[in-house]
Design an enzyme around this catalytic site. Structure first.
Site, PDB file in Angstrom:
ATOM      1  N   GLU A 153      39.486  30.386  15.349  1.00  0.00           N
ATOM      2  CA  GLU A 153      39.680  31.517  16.031  1.00  0.00           C
ATOM      3  C   GLU A 153      41.275  31.863  15.714  1.00  0.00           C
ATOM      4  O   GLU A 153      42.115  30.914  15.785  1.00  0.00           O
ATOM      5  CB  GLU A 153      39.567  31.161  17.660  1.00  0.00           C
ATOM      6  N   THR A 182      37.128  39.605  16.820  1.00  0.00           N
ATOM      7  CA  THR A 182      36.071  38.627  16.659  1.00  0.00           C
ATOM      8  C   THR A 182      34.979  39.304  15.976  1.00  0.00           C
ATOM      9  O   THR A 182      34.365  38.845  14.950  1.00  0.00           O
ATOM     10  CB  THR A 182      35.837  37.676  17.640  1.00  0.00           C
ATOM     11  N   HIS A 186      43.293  30.810  21.087  1.00  0.00           N
ATOM     12  CA  HIS A 186      42.954  32.371  21.602  1.00  0.00           C
ATOM     13  C   HIS A 186      44.282  32.612  22.383  1.00  0.00           C
ATOM     14  O   HIS A 186      44.709  31.692  23.078  1.00  0.00           O
ATOM     15  CB  HIS A 186      41.632  32.506  21.901  1.00  0.00           C
ATOM     16  N   ASP A 219      39.827  34.531  11.909  1.00  0.00           N
ATOM     17  CA  ASP A 219      38.992  35.812  11.977  1.00  0.00           C
ATOM     18  C   ASP A 219      40.144  36.961  12.104  1.00  0.00           C
ATOM     19  O   ASP A 219      39.668  38.264  11.520  1.00  0.00           O
ATOM     20  CB  ASP A 219      38.258  35.808  13.331  1.00  0.00           C
TER      21      ASP A 219
HETATM   22  C1  GP9 Z   1      35.211  35.081  22.855  1.00  0.00           C
HETATM   23  C2  GP9 Z   1      35.745  35.106  21.443  1.00  0.00           C
HETATM   24  C3  GP9 Z   1      37.074  36.008  21.750  1.00  0.00           C
HETATM   25  O1  GP9 Z   1      33.614  34.698  22.944  1.00  0.00           O
HETATM   26  O2  GP9 Z   1      35.009  35.079  20.358  1.00  0.00           O
HETATM   27  O3  GP9 Z   1      36.994  37.133  20.953  1.00  0.00           O
HETATM   28  P1  GP9 Z   1      38.566  37.794  20.569  1.00  0.00           P
HETATM   29  O4  GP9 Z   1      39.054  38.305  21.798  1.00  0.00           O
HETATM   30  O5  GP9 Z   1      39.067  36.968  19.648  1.00  0.00           O
HETATM   31  O6  GP9 Z   1      37.969  39.189  19.744  1.00  0.00           O
HETATM   32 MN    MN Z   2      38.628  36.196  17.616  1.00  0.00          MN
END
Ligand code: GP9
Ligand code: MN
Length: 687
Positions: A261, A305, A422, A481
């Site tokens: 992430e 993501t 995140h 990602d």
């Molecule tokens: C939540 C996660 C976050 O399930 O995958 O997504 P993002 O905010 O990074 O697009």
């Molecule tokens: Mn993400």
């Protein structure tokens, strides 16, 4: 006293009074159901305030329609509208129980057939308390039948009814602007239907969803098989030969995709106060059996993501606005990695993620991609202290995933989505094992801390891989990602990188994320090829010995000598080893110098690269918006039927734990779990 009495008289004797009673009861009931039947996660006073008030504007607007009618009719119409709203609420309660998501028109449209597991399961899961959704309708009818409420047949002035509708619309506007303030991009980015309901209400959600459905089906209706032909022609004319040296090097191996992430490439090798931020990933990056890319870019748009996932699973770009997985994941036809691997080589396919299954519409989109298993948060123990931000802390997530991984029939294609690293990079004290940076930019300084935590989690997981022996037959693919530090933090980014300045070109370079293929016996290297997320699937397929000839994929095998190395960003910016285009300006990639006065030849070259970039994006958009893959019918590929999949925990685990999975790690380990081989220092799990 007499005031109250006359208010009561007004309520029960006048039409507007009746309207007020119905609206009041409707509001109370809806709010009660929000709190008890859905899991909307309203945090903070603004969200709680909007959740409380959001049933009112729509209720007022819709029930208010009845006020335009005369006499008894007016009362009946209000009751019928109230009933329909209640029915919508009731259906959503049932649907939500099973799928942790709200009904959408595309779901309703596709669930007509009797073989669908929707109807089957719904009958079995209804609770008596669900009928509370109709409580207000029942009360109103009783009050009318017992003549507590008298019907007022006098017509209401048109002005008054209009005023009420206008008032309702202005409340709605106010509600929307407050919501947008709290969550920017609420309607355009479409992360999660829970958000729309939480902020705007369940009826507004219906309108929003209806609007989107009409929009998408109009686009789809226009598209035809000729559109697919032109895409295929383009892809055929521009294809390159994959690198035969790597064809089939991982044939038949498990594929484990680890989604890192918000993980940027600059973290690899990065030190803070003399300490490596990501020692475990650094080791993997440099290992002799890892192919690591150092010019690999994320290419996500607003879908973040989900765009990354879209590209990795399909080699198709995300959309210019919103999330393709949210908007089209339920209704479109795909030719995705899990389906290809399952159909070509018998892979078992699964996704594990310690976050809500509804986020980015995963619980529908994964079915369209052909994933057999999806284990979101509901499959995991979520004790106090386990969860932060958007999901379970990574160490806890990996620990609890072992029991599922070891049961997967091999070979498997498994994606594990981490989430602790995140934005806003919060981590509780006891998990902080490296200092924050000190740029003074609050949203940036925690980044190394959560990245460090993620790295430790990877370390723990990889040593389990080794001890369990799974590393011997598994190709692990790591990728970041998207950026963790957005383009709004130039000053802090410059400081982190120890640069004097940081401009838009630097920011494009900052979009590099890791891509690593790690497998025992693989001939590793650090590869400088320029590529992006769109290229992962073609690269992977070649390594697995699966030809992607004729497949609708916009990426290229990154290991091929002829790969074009044109990395396109969703906003039309691009970069190659020589040149780059960033918000209308051109640069030399090597030194970051702006190309101010290109000669004729260079100008033509730059124009041609820009054209290629936009052509790719627009063709990819055509595939998604027109749902062109529904016309694509290669002989070997069986169209994925989303209704073949059931992510209900009981159903799925029963299947997973059935003893005839003789190829699982568990079975090979003499039907014993490898859980004890997973060691973690997670403070939450201390005995
Ligand atoms: C939540 C996660 C976050 O399930 O995958 O997504 P993002 O905010 O990074 O697009
Ligand atoms: Mn993400």
């Amino acid at each position: 006293m007499s005031r109250i009495k006359s208010l009561w008289q007004w309520l029960i004797h006048e039409k507007l009074g009746f309207f007020t009673i119905v609206l009041f009861l409707f509001w109370l009931k809806t709010y009660f159901i929000y709190l008890t039947k859905f899991n909307l996660g309203a945090v903070g006073s603004m969200q709680q305030f909007l959740l409380l008030l959001n049933p009112i504007p729509a209720g007022m607007l819709l029930l208010g329609i009845g006020l335009f009618f005369k006499g008894r009719k007016s009362y009946w119409i209000i009751i019928i509208i109230d009933f329909l709203l209640s029915l919508w609420l009731f259906s959503n309660i049932l649907y939500y129980r099973e799928f942790s998501n709200f009904l959408s028109f595309s779901i309703i449209k596709t669930s007509g057939s009797t073989s669908d597991n929707l109807g089957k399961s719904i009958a079995g899961i209804t609770l008596a308390s669900d009928f509370l959704a109709f409580a207000d309708v029942a009360i109103v009818i009783i009050l009318l039948a017992s003549r507590v409420i008298r019907i007022d047949i006098r017509p209401l002035k048109l002005k008054v009814s209009l005023l009420i509708e206008l008032l309702a619309l202005s409340f709605m506007g106010l509600n929307l602007s407050m919501a947008q303030k709290d969550r920017s991009g609420l309607l355009t980015r479409t992360f999660d239907n829970n958000y729309i309901v939480k902020y705007l209400g369940i009826n507004e959600y219906a309108v929003y969803d209806g609007f989107k459905t009409v929009q998408t089906s109009a686009q789809m209706a226009k598209a035809n098989v000729n559109d697919l032909d032109s895409v295929q022609k383009y892809l055929k004319a521009n294809k390159v030969k994959p690198n035969p040296e790597y064809t089939g090097v991982a044939k038949g191996k498990n594929v484990l995709i680890i989604h890192l992430e918000s993980f940027q490439q600059f973290l690899i090798g990065y030190k803070w106060k003399g300490k490596e931020v990501t020692p475990n990933l650094n080791k993997i990056y440099h290992a002799k059996d890892t192919i690591s890319f150092d010019n690999f870019f994320n290419q996500v748009g607003q879908g973040k993501t989900s765009d990354a996932e879209m590209m990795l699973e399909n080699s198709i770009y995300g959309l210019q606005s919103g999330s393709a997985m949210s908007s089209y994941g339920t209704s479109n036809t795909f030719e995705s990695a899990p389906a290809i691997l399952h159909q070509k080589e018998g892979y078992t396919t699964a996704v594990m993620h310690g976050g809500e299954g509804s986020f980015w519409n995963r619980n529908n989109a994964y079915k369209s991609f052909g994933y057999q298993y999806f284990m979101p948060l509901s499959y995991y123990d979520n004790k106090p202290g386990y969860y932060i931000g958007y999901g379970l802390k990574d160490k806890i997530f990996f620990d609890q995933s072992i029991k599922y991984i070891e049961r997967l029939p091999q070979p498997f294609y498994l994606k594990m989505i981490t989430v602790t690293n995140h934005y806003p990079y919060d981590l509780d004290k006891k998990n902080q094992t490296i200092d924050k940076t000190n740029t003074g930019d609050e949203t940036v300084d925690g980044y190394v801390q959560t990245a460090h935590y993620l790295d430790q989690a990877i370390g723990e997981f990889m040593s389990w891989m080794k001890k369990s022996g799974l590393d011997k037959n598994t190709l692990v693919v790591f990728y970041g990602d998207h950026y963790g530090i957005s383009g709004n933090h130039h000053k802090a980014s410059a400081e982190l990188l120890k640069k004097d300045s940081f401009n838009d070109f630097d920011n494009l370079n900052f979009q590099r994320v890791p891509l690593m293929f790690h497998m025992k016996g693989l001939k590793g290297k650090i590869d400088h090829t320029y590529g992006g997320e769109i290229d992962v699937l073609p690269t992977l397929l070649n390594m697995l010995g699966i030809s992607n000839k004729g497949m609708i994929q916009f990426g290229y095998d990154l290991l091929s000598k002829d790969t074009p190395q044109l990395v396109v960003q969703r906003n039309g910016d691009w970069i190659t080893p020589e040149y780059a285009k960033v918000s209308g300006d051109y640069y030399y990639t090597k030194n970051g110098e702006e190309i101010k006065h290109p000669d004729k030849k260079l100008k033509a070259k730059l124009m041609s690269l820009s054209n290629q970039a936009t052509t790719q994006l627009s063709l990819s958009d055509r595939v998604i918006n027109g749902n062109l893959l529904r016309f694509y019918k290669p002989s070997w590929f069986e169209k994925v039927k989303p209704k073949d999949y059931d992510y209900n925990k009981d159903v799925a685990l029963k299947k997973l734990y059935s003893s005839d999975n003789k190829t699982s790690l568990w079975y090979k380990n003499h039907k014993k779990s490898t859980q004890s081989k997973f060691k973690t220092d997670a403070p939450e799990l201390e005995k």
